[in-house]
Motif scaffolding. Structure first.
Motif, PDB file in Angstrom:
ATOM      1  N   UNK A 119       0.829  -1.204   0.000  1.00  0.00           N
ATOM      2  CA  UNK A 119       0.000   0.000   0.000  1.00  0.00           C
ATOM      3  C   UNK A 119       0.869   1.263   0.000  1.00  0.00           C
ATOM      4  N   UNK A 120       1.982   1.210   0.745  1.00  0.00           N
ATOM      5  CA  UNK A 120       2.894   2.350   0.802  1.00  0.00           C
ATOM      6  C   UNK A 120       3.625   2.522  -0.525  1.00  0.00           C
ATOM      7  N   UNK A 121       4.041   1.413  -1.123  1.00  0.00           N
ATOM      8  CA  UNK A 121       4.726   1.458  -2.420  1.00  0.00           C
ATOM      9  C   UNK A 121       3.778   2.032  -3.485  1.00  0.00           C
ATOM     10  N   UNK A 122       2.509   1.608  -3.441  1.00  0.00           N
ATOM     11  CA  UNK A 122       1.526   2.109  -4.406  1.00  0.00           C
ATOM     12  C   UNK A 122       1.316   3.607  -4.234  1.00  0.00           C
ATOM     13  N   UNK A 123       1.308   4.072  -2.988  1.00  0.00           N
ATOM     14  CA  UNK A 123       1.148   5.505  -2.741  1.00  0.00           C
ATOM     15  C   UNK A 123       2.343   6.281  -3.288  1.00  0.00           C
TER      16      UNK A 123
END
Length: 204
Positions: A119-123
């Motif tokens: 989720x952090x990588x996608x953000x």
């Protein structure tokens, strides 16, 4: 006691101020460590509430201060990292948001905790794309070429103007040739004016 009272009435800013230094700092006893963790968790929760309230009020600067404070206490707080990245991006500072992401990734690597949550990588990728799109949008549109002003009207050149206009729209390069002084420049300027009105761009 005052800390608990401030929390109970929802005065999170005062509770954080009252917490002050870590509870029984330096005491190695297990009970003190456990109590210190409890106080730290309650202070962090108060800080999160302040950050969320600032976000909801549109005060991104205050929100960022609180998010950074949370990360100073717990550099591996990934939820606070994502909120910080979103706040920085919302303020138009995607570079700082990506810097925070890269710093967090380095911290994870150094602590042998693996890699950031998907989720952090996608953000981070979303922020990166948004930054690229913003930079593209800032590229100025080409300006029409400056053409010599026509001080007099062209007489008897209507058919030639139509033919040349067709050639200009159909070909990348059109060259006018002929003896000097017969009006090539004025004719070319008039054709250029009409092409620019149709949305074409030229190089002066």
């Amino acid at each position: 006691i005052h800390f608990d009272v401030a929390l109970a009435r929802g005065d999170h800013a005062e509770a954080i101020a009252l917490a002050g230094a870590p509870f029984l700092e330096g005491c190695p006893e297990d009970w003190a460590l456990a109590e210190r963790r409890t106080v730290d968790e309650r202070v962090a929760e108060a800080r999160r509430r302040l950050a969320d309230a600032a976000r909801d009020a549109g005060d991104r600067h205050a929100e960022i201060r609180h998010r950074r404070a949370l990360l100073r206490v717990d550099p591996l707080d990934e939820e606070s990292l994502r909120a910080l990245m979103e706040a920085l991006a919302a303020l138009g500072n995607p570079a700082a948001a990506l810097d925070a992401f890269h710093a967090y990734r380095r911290t994870l690597s150094e602590s042998l905790r693996g890699t950031p949550d998907p989720q952090t990588v996608a953000l981070a990728e979303k922020v990166r794309r948004g930054s690229a799109e913003t930079e593209t949008a800032r590229v100025p549109a080409p300006r029409p070429a400056a053409l010599p002003a026509s001080l007099t009207s062209l007489v008897g050149r209507d058919e030639l103007l139509v033919a040349l206009g067709h050639q200009v729209r159909s070909h990348r390069l059109v060259t006018l040739v002929g003896p000097g002084g017969i009006g090539k420049t004025r004719l070319a300027a008039r054709v250029g004016e009409e092409a620019l009105r149709d949305g074409a761009f030229g190089v002066p």
